[in-house]
Each structure stands twice: as C-alpha cells, then as structure tokens.
Design a protein around this motif. Sequence first.
Motif, mmCIF file in Angstrom:
data_model
loop_
_atom_site.group_PDB
_atom_site.id
_atom_site.type_symbol
_atom_site.label_atom_id
_atom_site.label_comp_id
_atom_site.label_asym_id
_atom_site.label_seq_id
_atom_site.Cartn_x
_atom_site.Cartn_y
_atom_site.Cartn_z
ATOM 1 N N HIS A 56 -8.029 3.092 -8.221
ATOM 2 C CA HIS A 56 -6.708 3.079 -7.593
ATOM 3 C C HIS A 56 -6.391 1.656 -7.145
ATOM 4 O O HIS A 56 -7.264 0.976 -6.582
ATOM 5 N N PRO A 57 -5.162 1.184 -7.347
ATOM 6 C CA PRO A 57 -4.833 -0.207 -6.983
ATOM 7 C C PRO A 57 -5.010 -0.506 -5.499
ATOM 8 O O PRO A 57 -5.300 -1.650 -5.129
ATOM 9 N N LEU A 58 -4.847 0.488 -4.627
ATOM 10 C CA LEU A 58 -5.007 0.243 -3.198
ATOM 11 C C LEU A 58 -6.469 0.091 -2.793
ATOM 12 O O LEU A 58 -6.767 -0.245 -1.641
ATOM 13 N N ASN A 59 -7.385 0.332 -3.729
ATOM 14 C CA ASN A 59 -8.809 0.190 -3.426
ATOM 15 C C ASN A 59 -9.360 -1.182 -3.796
ATOM 16 O O ASN A 59 -10.576 -1.377 -3.801
ATOM 17 N N ALA A 60 -8.490 -2.126 -4.094
ATOM 18 C CA ALA A 60 -8.945 -3.478 -4.435
ATOM 19 C C ALA A 60 -9.657 -4.113 -3.245
ATOM 20 O O ALA A 60 -9.267 -3.923 -2.090
ATOM 21 N N VAL A 61 -10.723 -4.845 -3.529
ATOM 22 C CA VAL A 61 -11.456 -5.576 -2.492
ATOM 23 C C VAL A 61 -11.777 -6.973 -3.007
ATOM 24 O O VAL A 61 -11.709 -7.234 -4.209
ATOM 25 N N VAL A 62 -12.121 -7.842 -2.089
ATOM 26 C CA VAL A 62 -12.603 -9.180 -2.434
ATOM 27 C C VAL A 62 -14.124 -9.160 -2.321
ATOM 28 O O VAL A 62 -14.668 -8.785 -1.278
ATOM 29 N N THR A 63 -14.805 -9.530 -3.409
ATOM 30 C CA THR A 63 -16.270 -9.565 -3.410
ATOM 31 C C THR A 63 -16.745 -10.940 -2.962
ATOM 32 O O THR A 63 -16.335 -11.958 -3.513
ATOM 33 N N GLU A 232 -12.043 2.095 3.972
ATOM 34 C CA GLU A 232 -10.660 2.111 4.443
ATOM 35 C C GLU A 232 -10.576 2.340 5.942
ATOM 36 O O GLU A 232 -9.727 1.730 6.616
ATOM 37 N N SER A 233 -11.429 3.175 6.497
ATOM 38 C CA SER A 233 -11.414 3.388 7.951
ATOM 39 C C SER A 233 -11.704 2.092 8.689
ATOM 40 O O SER A 233 -11.067 1.773 9.701
ATOM 41 N N THR A 234 -12.640 1.323 8.161
ATOM 42 C CA THR A 234 -12.959 0.021 8.765
ATOM 43 C C THR A 234 -11.782 -0.929 8.637
ATOM 44 O O THR A 234 -11.425 -1.634 9.594
ATOM 45 N N ARG A 235 -11.178 -0.958 7.452
ATOM 46 C CA ARG A 235 -10.019 -1.834 7.253
ATOM 47 C C ARG A 235 -8.902 -1.503 8.240
ATOM 48 O O ARG A 235 -8.271 -2.412 8.805
ATOM 49 N N LEU A 236 -8.643 -0.212 8.468
ATOM 50 C CA LEU A 236 -7.548 0.173 9.352
ATOM 51 C C LEU A 236 -7.811 -0.252 10.795
ATOM 52 O O LEU A 236 -6.893 -0.680 11.496
ATOM 53 N N GLN A 398 -5.773 -11.973 1.153
ATOM 54 C CA GLN A 398 -4.975 -11.337 0.113
ATOM 55 C C GLN A 398 -4.359 -10.048 0.643
ATOM 56 O O GLN A 398 -4.915 -9.403 1.543
ATOM 57 N N ILE A 399 -3.224 -9.655 0.069
ATOM 58 C CA ILE A 399 -2.554 -8.438 0.515
ATOM 59 C C ILE A 399 -2.320 -7.496 -0.669
ATOM 60 O O ILE A 399 -2.262 -7.926 -1.824
ATOM 61 N N ASP A 400 -2.182 -6.199 -0.353
ATOM 62 C CA ASP A 400 -1.930 -5.211 -1.397
ATOM 63 C C ASP A 400 -0.430 -4.973 -1.537
ATOM 64 O O ASP A 400 0.392 -5.678 -0.933
ATOM 65 N N GLN A 401 -0.054 -3.965 -2.329
ATOM 66 C CA GLN A 401 1.358 -3.702 -2.596
ATOM 67 C C GLN A 401 2.120 -3.234 -1.367
ATOM 68 O O GLN A 401 3.359 -3.267 -1.335
ATOM 69 N N ASN A 402 1.401 -2.818 -0.321
ATOM 70 C CA ASN A 402 2.041 -2.424 0.932
ATOM 71 C C ASN A 402 2.115 -3.564 1.941
ATOM 72 O O ASN A 402 2.530 -3.360 3.075
ATOM 73 N N GLY A 403 1.662 -4.758 1.521
ATOM 74 C CA GLY A 403 1.686 -5.898 2.418
ATOM 75 C C GLY A 403 0.561 -5.899 3.428
ATOM 76 O O GLY A 403 0.630 -6.592 4.455
ATOM 77 N N VAL A 404 -0.501 -5.122 3.163
ATOM 78 C CA VAL A 404 -1.632 -4.996 4.080
ATOM 79 C C VAL A 404 -2.808 -5.801 3.533
ATOM 80 O O VAL A 404 -3.059 -5.826 2.324
ATOM 81 N N ALA A 405 -3.528 -6.451 4.411
ATOM 82 C CA ALA A 405 -4.653 -7.287 3.993
ATOM 83 C C ALA A 405 -5.713 -6.475 3.263
ATOM 84 O O ALA A 405 -6.086 -5.379 3.674
ATOM 85 N N ILE A 406 -6.195 -7.037 2.148
ATOM 86 C CA ILE A 406 -7.261 -6.415 1.365
ATOM 87 C C ILE A 406 -8.603 -6.721 2.019
ATOM 88 O O ILE A 406 -8.838 -7.842 2.469
#
Length: 537
Positions: A56-63, A232-236, A398-406
Amino acid sequence: MIKDLDAQRPDTRVKSGVLIIGAGIAGLILGYKLRQMGMRVVTLESGGRAQAEETHPLNAVVTVRSEYKGASHGRARCLGGTSTRWGGALLPFLPEDLEPRPHLKLPGWPLSLTELEPYIPELELLFALDKGSYDEAFADSRRELAQLTTKPKDFLLRFAKWPTFKKRNLANLFKQRIEADPDWLVFLNAAASEFVVDVETGRLRTVHARVPGGSALTAEADNVVICAGAIESTRLLLLMDRQHGGRIFEDCPALGCYFHDHVSAKAADITTATPRQLNRLAGFRFVGSTMRSLRFEIAPTAQQELGIGSAFGHISFQSIGHTGFDELRTFMRTLQQSGRVNARAGLSALRDGPYLAKTAYWRFFHNQLRWPDAARYEFHIVAEQLPRVSNKIYLSDQIDQNGVAIPAIDWRVDTSDYSTIRAFATAFDSYWRDHGLKHAGQFDWLPWLQDGGDAVTANVEDVYHPGGTTRMGPDARSAVVDSRLRVFAVPNLWVASTSTFPSGASANPTMMLALLVLRLADELARTANSEASMSLS
C-alpha cells in the motif's frame, strides 16, 4: 455501519464514547466487544474495503540501515487489516516471558500472564478454536509425540492453534454486524492526520482525517484507542508530538525506541528415508476445524544456562514443482481474503486428484495434513530479537499523499540475535539425537551458522512481528503506556498494538495482543462508567 470518507459530502463531524484508529485485528476485536457492552464506537480505517495490491502506498518508509521487510509486506490497509493476510497461529507467551530476565538485563512486563489468561476462552470462542492445551498435555495422547515428553529436556513442545482460513479475516467475521449496526460507524479511507490536544487538561480533544483533495472528518470521543499496527501507531504518536512542538512526549525518551521483531532463518535441510514418519511427527494436526502446529521452544531454564533469549524451531516442507497442495493453499487463501469460494481456484486444486484423495485419507484417519510426495524438508529457527535503543522509528522529512511525515526505520540484526540462533541449533541437534529421532530425519546444518559476519545478514530476516516502540512500563520515563495500555502523557489516549510489547518472547504476538485488547475493552467500560458517575456527582 460502513461509510467511505471519499464519498462523503459535505465534511463530516462525529462524536462517540470510543474512537478507534485502525480496523485491523486489534481495532475490530475491540470494536466488537465494546458494542457487545453497549458502547457507541467510531472507527477510522486508512484503507478501503480491500487491498488487492501486495503493498500500500501509505506504508512507505525510509530505510536507514538494514531493510525491514515487514514495513511493506507485513502490513495491509483495509477493513480487516493484516488479518486479510494473517497466517493464523495463536499461542500465548509463557509466564516466564513476562518476568524479569536478569541474564539478558531485561525488566519484566508490568503485568503477569495470569491477568490475561481469563480472556483465553473468550478468544477461543471468537475464532471457534478447540479448547485443548497449548503445551505438552496435547502430545500425551498422541503416540508419535509421547516419546518427546518422557525425558528431561531443554525444549518444550508447544502447539499453536490456527483458525479456519475464512475466520482468520476479521472483516469476514464482523462485516455483516458492522453494516447492520448504526452505533458502530466505520469510516474507510479515513487516515488520521491531525491531533488536537487540550493544553490545560492534556486530553486528546479531536482527531482529523482527510481524503487528499476530498472530504474531511472531525472526530471527538471520550477515549481514543490507536490500533493501527506497530509502525503506524508509533508514527501517529510521533506525529501528535510534532504537531504540538514536541511538548507531549518531551519527558518520554522511550517513544520510537527499542524496535524489535522475531528473526528467522533456515538452519538445516532434513534428509529422510521415511517421509511418512516425519509427516506424522511434525505435520499439522486437526482437532475439529482447528489446525494445530508443533514447535520446539527452548525452555526458560536452558535460556538462562546459555545466556540467550527465547526461540523456537519448526519443521517445514517445500513443494518440488507445482503440486495439488499449492493449488489447495491458493484456494484457501483466496477464501480468507474474499470470504467467498473462488471456483477457478477450486477447479485447479481438483486437477491433482491423487493428492487430494491421499489428503482426505490422512485428514480422516490421522487428523493431519498430508505433505505432497514431491517435497524437500527444512528446519527453521525463529528467535526473539532483544530490544535495543538503537533500533528505532522516527519521522523522516519525506511526506506521503496525505501530507504526513513518512516514518524512518533504523533497524538491523545484531550479533546477539545470531548467537541465539546458533546456540539453539547446537542444543537442538543434541535433543534430536538424544530422543532417538534420527530415524525420522537427518539434520544437515547449513554452513552459514558457523560463518557469522555477512552470512548472518544474508540468511536472517524479520518475520513481520514488530514491537517495542510504544512500550509499556512502570512510568513515563521508561515507557509510553502503562500496564492498562493508557498513554502516560495523554490520559484519554490508549494504544492497542504489539508496539507496546516491552519484549517479544518466541511465540507469535497476535494472541497476546488479542488478549490485551479484550482486557482493554473491560477497562474502557469501567473508565466510561467512572467518568459518568463523576459527571453526575
């Protein structure tokens, strides 16, 4: 009632007793039980009704260091979440897994297993599982296993329970109930992107979700539970902190740190002149509709003696060529994801009539799954990765399509992880020989176990069981949530995720998470009743 935020016009505002972020395993079990207790629930799910694509595109991360494969392949955003792809193994931790382990300098969990055990029957009823033992009592009445329980040993026989494929997907279990329930609103395509915390009270006041270029949703609730998976819980939580100038978790250095998983490796090939005996020993067993799988778990006493963490080994097979087993597995996985029979997949499975006939025979006479004739046999070791502050999740630029930091994931396999696998292999080789099992199979241990170094990176990988980054503990300095899963820094915010696990043990984490969620539902009901009494007084 299921609504799609992408189709909502105009913008939406909702209020509930409990707001749940995430409609995966934790979120749906929590919502289901809360509705049974009469509480109004709103659930925000960032995905749609189903996720057809692998990632899913919203699951992108920076390694940052090693690739963490579970970030992309171990997650799904849709109704049912990762349960749409979940393998299904359910097994509780051992009591010792939650106790302090001085030989590893690990503190204990802030709760004991006895606090969660009363919820096991409730979970077994939910998934229609048999009520038998998860431990060696299951083996005592099975002649081919009884010999393994008669000698002093460094390994425990444990037996995970697997629901039927259709019941593994919680969207299949709860979809009709949600659609018919006006007091359980599930908003799809509603990715939480903004959190408003009241400065005076410290409580989370509103959560906002928005579809890119489309509708917005504002949700208010007495209590908010983040059930969005470990990453995702950590990201939020990190996002919430950033949106408030870093003040919410400024006294909590644990947030985002201590990231851990299980690490797995193929450790040996197994050669056997009697594959039937190996199948009878290690193949899946059935008790009614429940599958049971055997795993060899290193005993807590042996862990202390060897100075290692927890681990288990299991015997598996790989089909040679395309077999009826592969077609049957595809058919069952399709049933899990869609909840419907795929006629084309079923016809493909029927093409290998001889294998299906033999499978039916084994299922009826032996209550086991028969392995295909053309197969090779392997031994895999799955080890607990110890929590380390250097393995962590943080927000990238970096940000995703919702403007939220990856999120960025800074993770790697350490020498201690390798040491656990290697020590397990040495001890198990002796165990196998001491119990007279060489007639069933000869272990050919792989050379990389002795090599170390780069060979470890090439052969050891994560298995999509992330934890640790919103860990539970005794206080706000050392942990993010308390033993009830309440966030120390925000009194009406809770986290129901494997990210709260201070350590990982060796069992798959899903059952422990589900038990924590069932207990959390009771806690939220008590909290709601207490708050109602205070408002009346």
